[in-house]
Scaffold this active site. Sequence first.
Site, PDB file in Angstrom:
ATOM      1  N   ASN A   1     -37.485 125.348 -53.043  1.00  0.00           N
ATOM      2  CA  ASN A   1     -37.169 125.785 -51.479  1.00  0.00           C
ATOM      3  C   ASN A   1     -34.687 125.375 -51.962  1.00  0.00           C
ATOM      4  OD1 ASN A   1     -35.872 124.769 -49.058  1.00  0.00           O
ATOM      5  ND2 ASN A   1     -38.485 123.918 -50.058  1.00  0.00           N
TER       6      ASN A   1
ATOM      7  N   PHE B   1     -31.480 124.971 -44.614  1.00  0.00           N
ATOM      8  CA  PHE B   1     -30.965 124.953 -43.104  1.00  0.00           C
ATOM      9  C   PHE B   1     -31.174 126.414 -42.553  1.00  0.00           C
ATOM     10  CE2 PHE B   1     -31.506 120.550 -42.549  1.00  0.00           C
ATOM     11  CZ  PHE B   1     -32.139 120.248 -42.381  1.00  0.00           C
TER      12      PHE B   1
ATOM     13  N   SER C   1     -33.774 116.372 -46.064  1.00  0.00           N
ATOM     14  CA  SER C   1     -33.855 117.446 -47.063  1.00  0.00           C
ATOM     15  C   SER C   1     -32.388 117.057 -47.795  1.00  0.00           C
ATOM     16  CB  SER C   1     -33.318 118.265 -46.377  1.00  0.00           C
ATOM     17  OG  SER C   1     -32.878 120.257 -46.696  1.00  0.00           O
TER      18      SER C   1
ATOM     19  N   ASN D   1     -30.640 120.063 -49.246  1.00  0.00           N
ATOM     20  CA  ASN D   1     -30.378 121.079 -49.421  1.00  0.00           C
ATOM     21  C   ASN D   1     -29.544 121.413 -48.049  1.00  0.00           C
ATOM     22  OD1 ASN D   1     -32.005 122.078 -51.272  1.00  0.00           O
ATOM     23  ND2 ASN D   1     -33.368 122.279 -49.615  1.00  0.00           N
ATOM     24  N   THR D   2     -28.924 119.841 -47.456  1.00  0.00           N
ATOM     25  CA  THR D   2     -27.775 119.710 -46.975  1.00  0.00           C
ATOM     26  C   THR D   2     -27.008 119.006 -47.602  1.00  0.00           C
ATOM     27  OG1 THR D   2     -28.836 121.060 -44.991  1.00  0.00           O
ATOM     28  CG2 THR D   2     -26.735 119.610 -44.413  1.00  0.00           C
TER      29      THR D   2
ATOM     30  N   LYS E   1     -38.083 112.241 -40.846  1.00  0.00           N
ATOM     31  CA  LYS E   1     -38.884 112.676 -41.308  1.00  0.00           C
ATOM     32  C   LYS E   1     -38.208 111.989 -42.614  1.00  0.00           C
ATOM     33  CE  LYS E   1     -40.601 116.451 -43.955  1.00  0.00           C
ATOM     34  NZ  LYS E   1     -40.820 117.680 -43.294  1.00  0.00           N
TER      35      LYS E   1
ATOM     36  N   ASN F   1     -40.214 114.436 -47.531  1.00  0.00           N
ATOM     37  CA  ASN F   1     -40.146 115.365 -47.017  1.00  0.00           C
ATOM     38  C   ASN F   1     -39.934 116.089 -48.522  1.00  0.00           C
ATOM     39  OD1 ASN F   1     -38.772 118.048 -46.950  1.00  0.00           O
ATOM     40  ND2 ASN F   1     -37.180 116.679 -45.045  1.00  0.00           N
TER      41      ASN F   1
HETATM   42  C1  LIG Z   1     -39.595 126.946 -47.592  1.00  0.00           C
HETATM   43  C2  LIG Z   1     -39.432 125.437 -47.673  1.00  0.00           C
HETATM   44  C3  LIG Z   1     -38.399 125.586 -46.619  1.00  0.00           C
HETATM   45  C4  LIG Z   1     -38.672 124.232 -45.600  1.00  0.00           C
HETATM   46  N1  LIG Z   1     -38.305 123.014 -44.755  1.00  0.00           N
HETATM   47  C5  LIG Z   1     -37.929 122.141 -43.798  1.00  0.00           C
HETATM   48  C6  LIG Z   1     -37.035 121.737 -42.716  1.00  0.00           C
HETATM   49  O1  LIG Z   1     -36.373 122.821 -42.119  1.00  0.00           O
HETATM   50  N2  LIG Z   1     -37.301 120.875 -42.429  1.00  0.00           N
HETATM   51  C7  LIG Z   1     -38.267 119.524 -43.235  1.00  0.00           C
HETATM   52  O2  LIG Z   1     -37.910 118.778 -42.538  1.00  0.00           O
HETATM   53  N3  LIG Z   1     -39.262 119.861 -43.777  1.00  0.00           N
HETATM   54  C8  LIG Z   1     -39.372 121.170 -44.976  1.00  0.00           C
HETATM   55  N4  LIG Z   1     -40.160 121.280 -45.824  1.00  0.00           N
HETATM   56  C9  LIG Z   1     -40.559 120.354 -46.203  1.00  0.00           C
HETATM   57  C10 LIG Z   1     -41.764 120.239 -45.899  1.00  0.00           C
HETATM   58  O3  LIG Z   1     -42.084 120.558 -44.180  1.00  0.00           O
HETATM   59  C11 LIG Z   1     -42.833 119.715 -46.362  1.00  0.00           C
HETATM   60  O4  LIG Z   1     -42.555 117.832 -46.365  1.00  0.00           O
HETATM   61  C12 LIG Z   1     -43.308 119.838 -48.138  1.00  0.00           C
HETATM   62  O5  LIG Z   1     -42.830 121.233 -48.408  1.00  0.00           O
HETATM   63  C13 LIG Z   1     -43.948 118.636 -48.323  1.00  0.00           C
HETATM   64  O6  LIG Z   1     -45.509 119.732 -48.074  1.00  0.00           O
HETATM   65  P1  LIG Z   1     -46.389 120.568 -49.208  1.00  0.00           P
HETATM   66  O7  LIG Z   1     -46.623 119.479 -50.502  1.00  0.00           O
HETATM   67  O8  LIG Z   1     -47.662 120.226 -48.154  1.00  0.00           O
HETATM   68  O9  LIG Z   1     -45.418 121.637 -49.404  1.00  0.00           O
HETATM   69  C14 LIG Z   1     -39.493 122.626 -46.327  1.00  0.00           C
HETATM   70  C15 LIG Z   1     -40.607 123.156 -47.494  1.00  0.00           C
HETATM   71  C16 LIG Z   1     -40.104 124.405 -47.860  1.00  0.00           C
HETATM   72  C17 LIG Z   1     -41.233 124.818 -48.813  1.00  0.00           C
END
Ligand SMILES: Cc1cc2nc3c(=O)[nH]c(=O)nc-3n(C[C@H](O)[C@H](O)[C@H](O)COP(=O)(O)O)c2cc1C
Length: 355
Positions: A117, A121, A182, A184-185, A216, A245
């Site tokens: 992704n 934000f 993140s 992405n910023t 995080k 993350n």
């Molecule tokens: C579409 C998407 C959006 C996410 N948005 C955030 C976010 O806004 N803030 C954040 O700290 N992590 C964000 N994450 C990261 C997740 O909280 C998590 O750390 C990451 O996906 C790893 O866990 P998983 O393997 O179970 O997906 C996002 C992940 C995905 C897939």
Amino acid sequence: MGLGYSLLVRPMLALMDSEKAHTRALLGLRAVSFTVFGRMLLRVLYRPRQLESKCLEMDFRNPLGLAAGMDKKAEVMHGWETLGFGFMEIGGVTEHEQVGNPKPRMFRSAKHEALINRMGFNNSGSEKMALRLSKAKKPGVPLFLNVGKSKITSLEDAHLDYAKTVELCANYVDGIVINVSSPNTPNLRDLQKDEDLARIIESVQVHSGNKPVLVKIAPDLDDMQIKSVVDTARGLGCAGVVATNTTVERPDESSVMLETGGLSGKPLRNRSTQVIRLIADHTNGEWPIIGVGGISTAEDAWEKIINGASLIQIYSSLVFQGASVIKAIVNGLDKRLKAAGLDSLEQAIGLARRE
Ligand SMILES: Cc1cc2nc3c(=O)[nH]c(=O)nc-3n(C[C@H](O)[C@H](O)[C@H](O)COP(=O)(O)O)c2cc1C
């Protein structure tokens, strides 16, 4: 309905654009969990056993939480609770409302059971979040708020952006997660550097009302950098860390993997566990770690816990397996605990470090 999900919903969602599928799944859960009958049905179908633990001076009915990013606007809080999550992290929220990156910005790889992704934000901003939280009934499980930085705010002023969100929203949640990880910023992850991180933590603490503040962390930092983030955060009184993350690393060069953004799901699992272990070793298991990254089975969750995680979270496996994954993980963990001859989850935390 676990079977129903596998047979019906998942194949349907697989045909849809990832973000549309996500929006529809959230709308569906919100609609079902809106009525008493719907909530009863969800409970019967999905609720896992109790697997109680204490962490961050809070009681958890089980250690599995919803990871940040799934419910960015806190729209379905009672749905997550009804499905059986032991806690949830809403957001990421930034001071200013923003649309995020152009679509498409969320991609699935069924082969890898992974997501990429680059949402950037997208969120309605801290003022609207505070208003929504003030009107909503607070869930009966611990609620954490994930806080990011608005794109228009410079890195120098980042601390003010984080602080504003916390000032407006802290009253309505049980804990704050500072997200400086993140991918992405632009340049956000630079804020994991000591002085910048310290300034953000101190500014957030002014408004956090003594609620626990966690940081995080990104999985792409090297060991020295991870220890340095941990020392800074712990030294300033942060209550713990969320590890990790998404990653910018890729398992191979297949077509989806060429998309830019953060990778989550199975390919992240081992790196995330390594980071958890590194932090647990560095802090002698004395600092709470919320483990997240690639958990899709009870065994994955167990690995994270015995390497030092006190709580765990999922995002991607919920997308690939549906809500039945919650029960499978929590009940499976309970069985695993009993098979190891342990009476409580606390005894399992960091077990692999002590062997
Ligand atoms: C579409 C998407 C959006 C996410 N948005 C955030 C976010 O806004 N803030 C954040 O700290 N992590 C964000 N994450 C990261 C997740 O909280 C998590 O750390 C990451 O996906 C790893 O866990 P998983 O393997 O179970 O997906 C996002 C992940 C995905 C897939």
